[in-house]
Design a protein around this motif. Sequence first.
Motif, short mmCIF file in Angstrom:
data_model
loop_
_atom_site.label_atom_id
_atom_site.label_comp_id
_atom_site.label_asym_id
_atom_site.label_seq_id
_atom_site.Cartn_x
_atom_site.Cartn_y
_atom_site.Cartn_z
N PHE A 158 3.08 -7.42 10.63
CA PHE A 158 3.49 -8.25 9.50
C PHE A 158 4.06 -9.58 9.98
O PHE A 158 3.75 -10.64 9.42
CB PHE A 158 4.51 -7.51 8.65
CG PHE A 158 4.91 -8.25 7.42
CD1 PHE A 158 4.03 -8.40 6.37
CD2 PHE A 158 6.17 -8.82 7.32
CE1 PHE A 158 4.38 -9.10 5.23
CE2 PHE A 158 6.54 -9.52 6.18
CZ PHE A 158 5.64 -9.66 5.14
N GLU A 159 4.88 -9.54 11.03
CA GLU A 159 5.43 -10.78 11.58
C GLU A 159 4.32 -11.69 12.09
O GLU A 159 4.37 -12.92 11.91
CB GLU A 159 6.41 -10.47 12.71
CG GLU A 159 7.73 -9.86 12.27
CD GLU A 159 7.65 -8.36 12.04
OE1 GLU A 159 8.71 -7.75 11.80
OE2 GLU A 159 6.54 -7.80 12.11
N THR A 160 3.30 -11.10 12.71
CA THR A 160 2.18 -11.89 13.20
C THR A 160 1.41 -12.50 12.05
O THR A 160 0.99 -13.67 12.11
CB THR A 160 1.25 -11.01 14.05
OG1 THR A 160 2.00 -10.44 15.14
CG2 THR A 160 0.09 -11.81 14.61
N TRP A 161 1.23 -11.74 10.97
CA TRP A 161 0.55 -12.27 9.78
C TRP A 161 1.31 -13.47 9.21
O TRP A 161 0.72 -14.48 8.85
CB TRP A 161 0.43 -11.16 8.75
CG TRP A 161 -0.14 -11.61 7.43
CD1 TRP A 161 -1.45 -11.89 7.16
CD2 TRP A 161 0.58 -11.84 6.21
NE1 TRP A 161 -1.59 -12.28 5.85
CE2 TRP A 161 -0.37 -12.26 5.24
CE3 TRP A 161 1.91 -11.72 5.85
CZ2 TRP A 161 -0.01 -12.57 3.94
CZ3 TRP A 161 2.28 -12.02 4.55
CH2 TRP A 161 1.32 -12.44 3.61
N LEU A 162 2.62 -13.37 9.13
CA LEU A 162 3.42 -14.48 8.62
C LEU A 162 3.27 -15.72 9.51
O LEU A 162 3.10 -16.84 9.01
CB LEU A 162 4.89 -14.08 8.55
CG LEU A 162 5.32 -13.14 7.43
CD1 LEU A 162 6.79 -12.74 7.61
CD2 LEU A 162 5.12 -13.79 6.06
N SER A 174 0.01 -5.68 3.76
CA SER A 174 0.37 -4.32 4.15
C SER A 174 0.82 -4.30 5.61
O SER A 174 0.35 -5.08 6.43
CB SER A 174 -0.82 -3.37 3.98
OG SER A 174 -1.18 -3.28 2.62
N ALA A 175 1.75 -3.42 5.90
CA ALA A 175 2.23 -3.25 7.27
C ALA A 175 2.36 -1.75 7.52
O ALA A 175 2.29 -0.94 6.60
CB ALA A 175 3.57 -3.95 7.46
N THR A 176 2.52 -1.39 8.77
CA THR A 176 2.71 0.02 9.11
C THR A 176 4.01 0.17 9.88
O THR A 176 4.48 -0.74 10.56
CB THR A 176 1.55 0.55 9.97
OG1 THR A 176 1.41 -0.27 11.15
CG2 THR A 176 0.25 0.53 9.20
N ALA A 177 4.60 1.35 9.75
CA ALA A 177 5.83 1.66 10.46
C ALA A 177 5.75 3.08 10.99
O ALA A 177 5.09 3.94 10.39
CB ALA A 177 7.04 1.52 9.53
N LEU A 178 6.39 3.31 12.11
CA LEU A 178 6.45 4.65 12.68
C LEU A 178 7.68 5.35 12.13
O LEU A 178 8.82 4.98 12.44
CB LEU A 178 6.51 4.58 14.21
CG LEU A 178 6.56 5.92 14.94
CD1 LEU A 178 5.34 6.77 14.61
CD2 LEU A 178 6.69 5.71 16.44
N ASP A 179 7.47 6.34 11.28
CA ASP A 179 8.55 7.12 10.70
C ASP A 179 8.81 8.30 11.63
O ASP A 179 8.07 9.29 11.61
CB ASP A 179 8.16 7.60 9.30
CG ASP A 179 9.31 8.23 8.54
OD1 ASP A 179 10.13 8.90 9.20
OD2 ASP A 179 9.38 8.07 7.31
N LEU A 180 9.86 8.19 12.43
CA LEU A 180 10.13 9.24 13.41
C LEU A 180 10.62 10.52 12.74
O LEU A 180 10.39 11.62 13.25
CB LEU A 180 11.15 8.75 14.43
CG LEU A 180 10.58 7.76 15.45
CD1 LEU A 180 11.69 7.09 16.23
CD2 LEU A 180 9.62 8.46 16.40
N GLY A 181 11.30 10.39 11.61
CA GLY A 181 11.74 11.58 10.90
C GLY A 181 10.58 12.41 10.40
O GLY A 181 10.60 13.65 10.45
N ARG A 182 9.52 11.73 9.92
CA ARG A 182 8.34 12.43 9.42
C ARG A 182 7.25 12.55 10.47
O ARG A 182 6.20 13.14 10.24
CB ARG A 182 7.80 11.69 8.18
CG ARG A 182 8.77 11.78 7.01
CD ARG A 182 8.65 10.62 6.05
NE ARG A 182 7.36 10.58 5.35
CZ ARG A 182 7.03 9.62 4.48
NH1 ARG A 182 7.89 8.65 4.22
NH2 ARG A 182 5.87 9.64 3.89
N ARG A 183 7.48 11.94 11.63
CA ARG A 183 6.58 12.04 12.78
C ARG A 183 5.17 11.55 12.47
O ARG A 183 4.18 12.17 12.85
CB ARG A 183 6.55 13.48 13.30
CG ARG A 183 7.91 13.99 13.76
CD ARG A 183 7.89 15.49 14.00
NE ARG A 183 9.17 15.97 14.48
CZ ARG A 183 10.20 16.27 13.69
NH1 ARG A 183 10.08 16.13 12.37
NH2 ARG A 183 11.35 16.68 14.20
#
Length: 273
Positions: A158-162, A174-183
């Motif tokens: 997302f930062e690169t897109w901006l 759209s962006a993606t994130a690593l949710d470690l709680g939900r793995r």
Amino acid sequence: MSIRIVNAAGIAVLIAALAWLLAGATAPVLESAADQRGQRWYRLTLDGRHVGYLQTDTRRDPLGRWHFDSDLRFVLDGGNPVRTRESLVFDAAPPFGLRLARQRTDRAGESEGTVIERRQDGYRVRRLDGSGDSPGAVPQHPARPLDLEFTLSDYLGFETWLRETRPEPGATASATALDLGRRRVVPRQFRVLERNSTGYRLENSAPLDATRIQLDHRMRPVAMTLSGLFELERVTKRQALASKRQALAPRAALPATSRLVPTDRPLPDHTRI
């Protein structure tokens, strides 16, 4: 013999340096990563009251790997401090894949967390739990295979897109994130609210997790509003450390109504709340 060893080491350093140069010339995401370098401190408030702080640190180690670390501490009820530490490590060369992800939360003498490691046969995930601050005091559960694809380009997409598109207000991405709680990797949708003298003001209007973020011109967070309740504001290290004792001091329990989240729609997946 010693000459050959020195030469081998020199060649390894040269190859690593060449990889850095080639990567820098071909990967715009490295410019985004470079802009994130450094240590930053944020004051955490709830209803205008200082309840904790967040420290972030982005760096590149001598082997060229990227490290993104964060340390969040706060106190809400009964004087019991909560601390959550997270660390992500990415490869030095394209495709800049995730090497290690670790998250650990300590509260009331107990610990829990998740570790994801990349091995030769793929990713493995294991759960941490136990008590105490020493890593040796935290039992490690058996590692399990994990189907995962996550790179530095995903993490800073997302930062690169901006940086590359300079979008106008109203634009979405759209962006993606690593949710470690939900793995697992989860999607995030952001909308540009405005371009201002500081940088960009953004909104992620996910149900029960609405977030507004002010970024500076290097796409680094300056201030955040989380779920309409918590506020994060970037401050100097001196300010953060000066208020550290106050932020983690015991305090009376907050009224339950101060943490109620109003809902104006059905909750389709109530088991994840």
